[in-house]
Scaffold this motif. Structure first.
Motif, PDB file in Angstrom:
ATOM      1  N   HIS A  44       7.895  -4.434  15.539  1.00  0.00           N
ATOM      2  CA  HIS A  44       7.765  -4.856  14.147  1.00  0.00           C
ATOM      3  C   HIS A  44       6.446  -5.577  13.958  1.00  0.00           C
ATOM      4  O   HIS A  44       5.800  -6.020  14.915  1.00  0.00           O
ATOM      5  CB  HIS A  44       8.934  -5.758  13.737  1.00  0.00           C
ATOM      6  CG  HIS A  44       8.848  -7.131  14.342  1.00  0.00           C
ATOM      7  ND1 HIS A  44       8.271  -8.199  13.696  1.00  0.00           N
ATOM      8  CD2 HIS A  44       9.266  -7.589  15.546  1.00  0.00           C
ATOM      9  CE1 HIS A  44       8.337  -9.269  14.479  1.00  0.00           C
ATOM     10  NE2 HIS A  44       8.944  -8.927  15.604  1.00  0.00           N
ATOM     11  N   ASN A  48       7.009  -7.477   7.774  1.00  0.00           N
ATOM     12  CA  ASN A  48       8.357  -6.908   7.636  1.00  0.00           C
ATOM     13  C   ASN A  48       8.375  -5.376   7.792  1.00  0.00           C
ATOM     14  O   ASN A  48       9.112  -4.680   7.092  1.00  0.00           O
ATOM     15  CB  ASN A  48       8.990  -7.265   6.284  1.00  0.00           C
ATOM     16  CG  ASN A  48       9.132  -8.756   6.094  1.00  0.00           C
ATOM     17  OD1 ASN A  48       9.228  -9.501   7.061  1.00  0.00           O
ATOM     18  ND2 ASN A  48       9.133  -9.196   4.850  1.00  0.00           N
ATOM     19  N   THR A  49       7.556  -4.860   8.692  1.00  0.00           N
ATOM     20  CA  THR A  49       7.499  -3.423   8.917  1.00  0.00           C
ATOM     21  C   THR A  49       8.018  -3.082  10.309  1.00  0.00           C
ATOM     22  O   THR A  49       7.566  -3.669  11.306  1.00  0.00           O
ATOM     23  CB  THR A  49       6.065  -2.893   8.778  1.00  0.00           C
ATOM     24  OG1 THR A  49       5.576  -3.182   7.462  1.00  0.00           O
ATOM     25  CG2 THR A  49       6.011  -1.392   9.005  1.00  0.00           C
ATOM     26  N   SER A  63       6.811   4.359  10.428  1.00  0.00           N
ATOM     27  CA  SER A  63       6.926   2.953  10.040  1.00  0.00           C
ATOM     28  C   SER A  63       7.778   2.842   8.779  1.00  0.00           C
ATOM     29  O   SER A  63       7.771   3.742   7.942  1.00  0.00           O
ATOM     30  CB  SER A  63       5.539   2.338   9.790  1.00  0.00           C
ATOM     31  OG  SER A  63       4.940   2.881   8.639  1.00  0.00           O
ATOM     32  N   ARG A  65       8.515  -0.239   6.008  1.00  0.00           N
ATOM     33  CA  ARG A  65       8.341  -1.609   5.539  1.00  0.00           C
ATOM     34  C   ARG A  65       9.545  -2.000   4.699  1.00  0.00           C
ATOM     35  O   ARG A  65       9.949  -1.281   3.800  1.00  0.00           O
ATOM     36  CB  ARG A  65       7.066  -1.750   4.708  1.00  0.00           C
ATOM     37  CG  ARG A  65       6.747  -3.192   4.347  1.00  0.00           C
ATOM     38  CD  ARG A  65       5.428  -3.281   3.579  1.00  0.00           C
ATOM     39  NE  ARG A  65       5.082  -4.666   3.316  1.00  0.00           N
ATOM     40  CZ  ARG A  65       5.567  -5.386   2.305  1.00  0.00           C
ATOM     41  NH1 ARG A  65       6.417  -4.824   1.450  1.00  0.00           N
ATOM     42  NH2 ARG A  65       5.216  -6.640   2.139  1.00  0.00           N
ATOM     43  N   ASP A  73       9.742   1.179   2.242  1.00  0.00           N
ATOM     44  CA  ASP A  73       8.508   1.934   2.017  1.00  0.00           C
ATOM     45  C   ASP A  73       8.138   2.564   3.348  1.00  0.00           C
ATOM     46  O   ASP A  73       7.677   1.889   4.265  1.00  0.00           O
ATOM     47  CB  ASP A  73       7.403   1.004   1.522  1.00  0.00           C
ATOM     48  CG  ASP A  73       6.123   1.764   1.207  1.00  0.00           C
ATOM     49  OD1 ASP A  73       6.181   3.008   1.105  1.00  0.00           O
ATOM     50  OD2 ASP A  73       5.062   1.126   1.094  1.00  0.00           O
ATOM     51  N   GLU A  74       8.366   3.879   3.466  1.00  0.00           N
ATOM     52  CA  GLU A  74       8.234   4.543   4.755  1.00  0.00           C
ATOM     53  C   GLU A  74       6.924   5.315   4.892  1.00  0.00           C
ATOM     54  O   GLU A  74       6.301   5.705   3.902  1.00  0.00           O
ATOM     55  CB  GLU A  74       9.412   5.506   4.976  1.00  0.00           C
ATOM     56  CG  GLU A  74       9.310   6.836   4.260  1.00  0.00           C
ATOM     57  CD  GLU A  74       9.536   6.744   2.780  1.00  0.00           C
ATOM     58  OE1 GLU A  74       9.186   7.713   2.067  1.00  0.00           O
ATOM     59  OE2 GLU A  74      10.059   5.707   2.313  1.00  0.00           O
TER      60      GLU A  74
END
Length: 296
Positions: A44, A48-49, A63, A65, A73-74
Motif C-alpha cells: 500500500h 490509501n492505494t 492499483s 485507491r 479508483d482503479e
C-alpha cells in the motif's frame, strides 16, 4: 508503516460483496475471486492505494485507491478498459483476507519493479499521447522500411503479365487475398450492397462466437475482428458512412452481449472498441444532423 492506514482498514472491514457488485458488477467480482491466489507483492501507499502484481494472461500491475467515502479508483496494465477489471477486484479481496487474518500489508517500495512499473506506465502513456499529437500536427507519415522498399523495387521490375500471374496465384493459395481483391473492386465500382450484407453476416458470426482464454493452459478462442475493422474503415473512406453507422449499431448491440459473456483479459472488448472507434470517426460525414450525431 507495515499496515494500511485507518481509512483502508476501516473501509475494508465494512466491505461486503454487495458493495463490490455495485462497483464492478457481479460477473467481474466472481471472476476476481478466482484471482485472489494470484495476487503477489500486495502493498500500500500513503494515499490509501493498494497495489500488487496479479497474474493473468500476463503479469499485470494493479492499483486501487480507496477514497474516504468508500469509493474505488482503479488502474491496471491489463487490456480491459470497460470498467473495473477482475484484477482490481482480486487486489481488494486479497487485502481484505490479509486484514481478516491480521497479516501485515507492507508499504510499497517505490524502487521495486512494481513501483517503477506503475509509475512508468503512467509516464509512458503521457509520452505516447504527446508524441501522437505532435505527429498529427506535423503531418508526418511513417518512413518506409528497407524491406518495403525492396519489395516495391521487385514488383516494379516485373511485367504486367508477371504481376497478373502473381496475383492470380496468390488469390488461389490465400482466400483472404481473393476476398480483399473482390471487396476492393466492389468499393471502387460503387457496388457495395454485397459487401455490406457480407459484413453484417460476419458481425453476427463473430459476435456469436464464445470469447474465452485459459491462460493457465494456454488455450482459448478469441474472435478476430481485424477484417471487420478494416472493411468498416474502407467503407467510410469511400463515403458509405450511413452503411457504416448501421453496421456499427449492430456491432454495438451484439458486441456488448458477447463481452458480457466473455471470459478473457479484455481482448474481445478491445477488438470491438477498435471497430467502433472507426465508426465514431466516420460519424461527422453521415447524413445525420449535428444533434442526431450527438445522440448517436
Amino acid at each position: 508503516m507495515n499496515v494500511p492506514n485507518s481509512t483502508i482498514s476501516t473501509i475494508l472491514r465494512k466491505l461486503d460483496f454487495d458493495d463490490l457488485h455495485d462497483w464492478a458488477g457481479a460477473k467481474i467480482v466472481n471472476r476476481g475471486k478466482n484471482y485472489v491466489k494470484h495476487v503477489d507483492q500486495l502493498s500500500h501507499t500513503e494515499d490509501n492505494t493498494l497495489v500488487a502484481w496479479v497474474t493473468g494472461n500476463d503479469r499485470y500491475a494493479t492499483s486501487v485507491r480507496i477514497g474516504a467515502d468508500g469509493d474505488f479508483d482503479e488502474f491496471c496494465t491489463c487490456p480491459y478498459s470497460w470498467g473495473p477489471c477482475k484484477h482490481a477486484v482480486a487486489v481488494i479481496l486479497a487485502a481484505a483476507e490479509h486484514l481478516k487474518v491480521k497479516r501485515m500489508i507492507p508499504s510499497l517500495d517505490e524502487g521495486s519493479d512494481l513501483g517503477q512499473t506503475l509509475r512508468g506506465d503512467i509516464e509512458e502513456n503521457e509520452w505516447l499521447n504527446g508524441e501522437r499529437e505532435e505527429n498529427n500536427e506535423s503531418g508526418r507519415t511513417p518512413s518506409r522500411t528497407e524491406a518495403q522498399t525492396k519489395l516495391e523495387e521487385t514488383l516494379e521490375s516485373k511485367s504486367y503479365d508477371e504481376l497478373l500471374h502473381l496475383l492470380i496465384e496468390l488469390s488461389t493459395r490465400f482466400p483472404k487475398v481473393k476476398q480483399y481483391i473482390v471487396e476492393s473492386e466492389q468499393l471502387a465500382s460503387g457496388h457495395v450492397d454485397k459487401l455490406v450484407r457480407a459484413l453484417r453476416s460476419e458481425i453476427r458470426d463473430r459476435t456469436a462466437e464464445a470469447a474465452w482464454y485459459n491462460h493457465w493452459r494456454g488455450e482459448g478462442s478469441l474472435p478476430d475482428y481485424s477484417h471487420v475493422e478494416d472493411r468498416l474503415r474502407a467503407l467510410a473512406e469511400q463515403g458509405y458512412v450511413n452503411a457504416v453507422l448501421q453496421l456499427g449499431e449492430e456491432l454495438w448491440i451484439k458486441g456488448n452481449q458477447q463481452i458480457e459473456q466473455s471470459d478473457d483479459e479484455g481482448e474481445t472488448a478491445m477488438a470491438i472498441s477498435g471497430c467502433l472507434e472507426t465508426v465514431i470517426a466516420a460519424l461527422p460525414g453521415s447524413s445525420l444532423s449535428p444533434s442526431e450525431q450527438l445522440l448517436w
